[in-house]
Design an enzyme around this catalytic site. Structure first.
Site, PDB file in Angstrom:
ATOM      1  N   HIS A   1      -8.725  95.563  31.873  1.00  0.00           N
ATOM      2  CA  HIS A   1      -9.057  94.169  32.123  1.00  0.00           C
ATOM      3  C   HIS A   1      -7.855  93.302  31.749  1.00  0.00           C
ATOM      4  O   HIS A   1      -7.371  93.363  30.618  1.00  0.00           O
ATOM      5  CB  HIS A   1     -10.258  93.732  31.285  1.00  0.00           C
TER       6      HIS A   1
ATOM      7  N   SER B   1     -10.263  97.105  27.650  1.00  0.00           N
ATOM      8  CA  SER B   1     -10.203  95.650  27.735  1.00  0.00           C
ATOM      9  C   SER B   1      -9.446  95.141  26.517  1.00  0.00           C
ATOM     10  O   SER B   1      -8.300  95.523  26.313  1.00  0.00           O
ATOM     11  CB  SER B   1     -11.617  95.063  27.833  1.00  0.00           C
TER      12      SER B   1
ATOM     13  N   ASP C   1     -18.778  96.979  30.476  1.00  0.00           N
ATOM     14  CA  ASP C   1     -18.209  97.583  31.682  1.00  0.00           C
ATOM     15  C   ASP C   1     -17.902  99.058  31.447  1.00  0.00           C
ATOM     16  O   ASP C   1     -17.189  99.420  30.515  1.00  0.00           O
ATOM     17  CB  ASP C   1     -16.929  96.838  32.069  1.00  0.00           C
TER      18      ASP C   1
END
Length: 350
Positions: free
Chosen positions: A197, A170, A290
């Site tokens: 992400h 991310s 995540d």
């Protein structure tokens, strides 16, 4: 109060962004710059908590402006770009290479079906990235030299059994992925799959930038495609991406996980379930959790797991959550991850 400097050569865009942010009680727009030269001056004079940066500007574009700010007065910078121009998207990732944290789409006109989602994404990005600690970039910044073999002892069974490498990232992920794959050899013997992400509309630009800046083949995953060694596949926008037992991609539009689709969790879970001990899972810098629990699943199923270490992470949320679960077998900075993968490659060929 989060203090924001807006940079864009379009008065209309500046007005739109300011009108969005001034509705937020914890955000204050402290200045506007209409070009890169103004941005450099105001960044030093106003000391904002975060800067939103346009790419296409006269005299000094967003890439050059970002580079100079990060050399002189480092501050979190997010690129706010259009998604209709591929060249602008590619230039946006050059700014990421220069030190910008992420790329986001410009909010569309009020009344557009994507307006509310884009505005929410933009405001959340201001809050999130304003907290990231950034460092000064050297003007003579060079790529990390090709790493030597890792000194980490890789159990023989691991480097013989791995069939696929799955990666989740991310905040700060694009820079780390660039560093890792730029240090992999030609003919790397395994496929790599990445969930990054990212704001919708930028995945293709990410793949192009990674290919052009590293020379390593990068493409967008396609449903049913057979994974090929020596290639990095990036999960497409808006679709959960998994891998099957015969090394093909499987897609799903099941509900988002961690408010994300694609999610790292979905990719890691599919790899753990379908490939068991034949998986190397890597969880890189990022907000939230995540992929953390699913990285543990990979480890529990006999696979190998790596988390990015705290010191090198832009944000230690995802790897930190994995560390709390004892999901990572190794905690490494990007250069050591590259060394690990090179050693894995070399020992498989013995």
């Amino acid at each position: 109060m989060i203090r924001v400097l807006l940079v864009d050569d379009s008065p209309v865009t500046l007005m739109v962004l300011q009108s969005i942010l001034e509705k937020e009680p914890d955000i204050s727009v402290i200045g506007q710059a209409k070009n890169g030269k103004e941005a450099i001056i105001l960044a030093s004079r106003l000391a904002p908590d975060i800067i939103t940066m346009d790419i296409n500007m006269p005299d000094l574009d967003g890439f050059a402006t970002t580079r100079q700010i990060m050399e002189r007065t480092p501050v979190p910078i997010i690129i706010v770009s259009g998604i209709d121009n591929l060249e602008e998207i590619r230039a946006s990732f050059r700014a990421v290479e220069a030190g910008a944290l992420a790329v986001f789409r410009k909010p569309p006109a009020y009344g557009d079906p994507d307006y509310e989602e884009a505005v929410s994404e933009f405001v959340n990005a201001i809050r999130t990235y304003s907290e990231v600690k950034v460092i000064r970039r050297r003007s003579n910044h060079l790529k990390v030299p090709k790493p030597e073999a890792s000194t980490i002892q890789i159990p023989f069974q691991i480097h013989q059994d791995i069939r696929v490498i799955v990666i989740g990232a991310s905040t700060g992920g694009p820079q780390v992925i660039q560093e890792i794959i730029s240090n992999l050899p030609l003919g790397f013997p395994l496929p790599l799959v990445l969930v990054q992400h990212m704001s919708p509309g930028f995945i293709e630009g990410l793949a192009l930038w990674l290919t052009e800046s590293t020379g390593f083949p990068v493409s967008i995953a396609r449903e049913g495609e057979v994974l090929q060694p020596g290639k990095l596949y990036v999960a497409p926008d808006g679709i959960h991406t998994g891998v099957t037992s015969d090394l093909r991609f499987s897609f799903s539009i099941s509900p988002p996980e961690h408010n994300l689709r694609p999610s790292v969790s979905y990719l890691f879970r599919s790899a753990a379930k379908n490939l068991g001990s034949h998986v190397l899972g890597i969880l890189l810098s990022g907000m939230g959790s995540d992929g953390a629990e699913e990285l543990l699943q990979i480890r529990q199923n006999g696979g190998c797991t790596i988390i990015q270490d705290r010191d090198s992470s832009f944000v230690y949320g995802m790897p930190g959550a994995a560390e709390m679960l004892n999901a990572g077998m190794f905690s490494l900075p990007p250069v050591e991850i590259a060394r690990f993968l090179r050693s894995l490659s070399e020992r498989r060929q013995l």
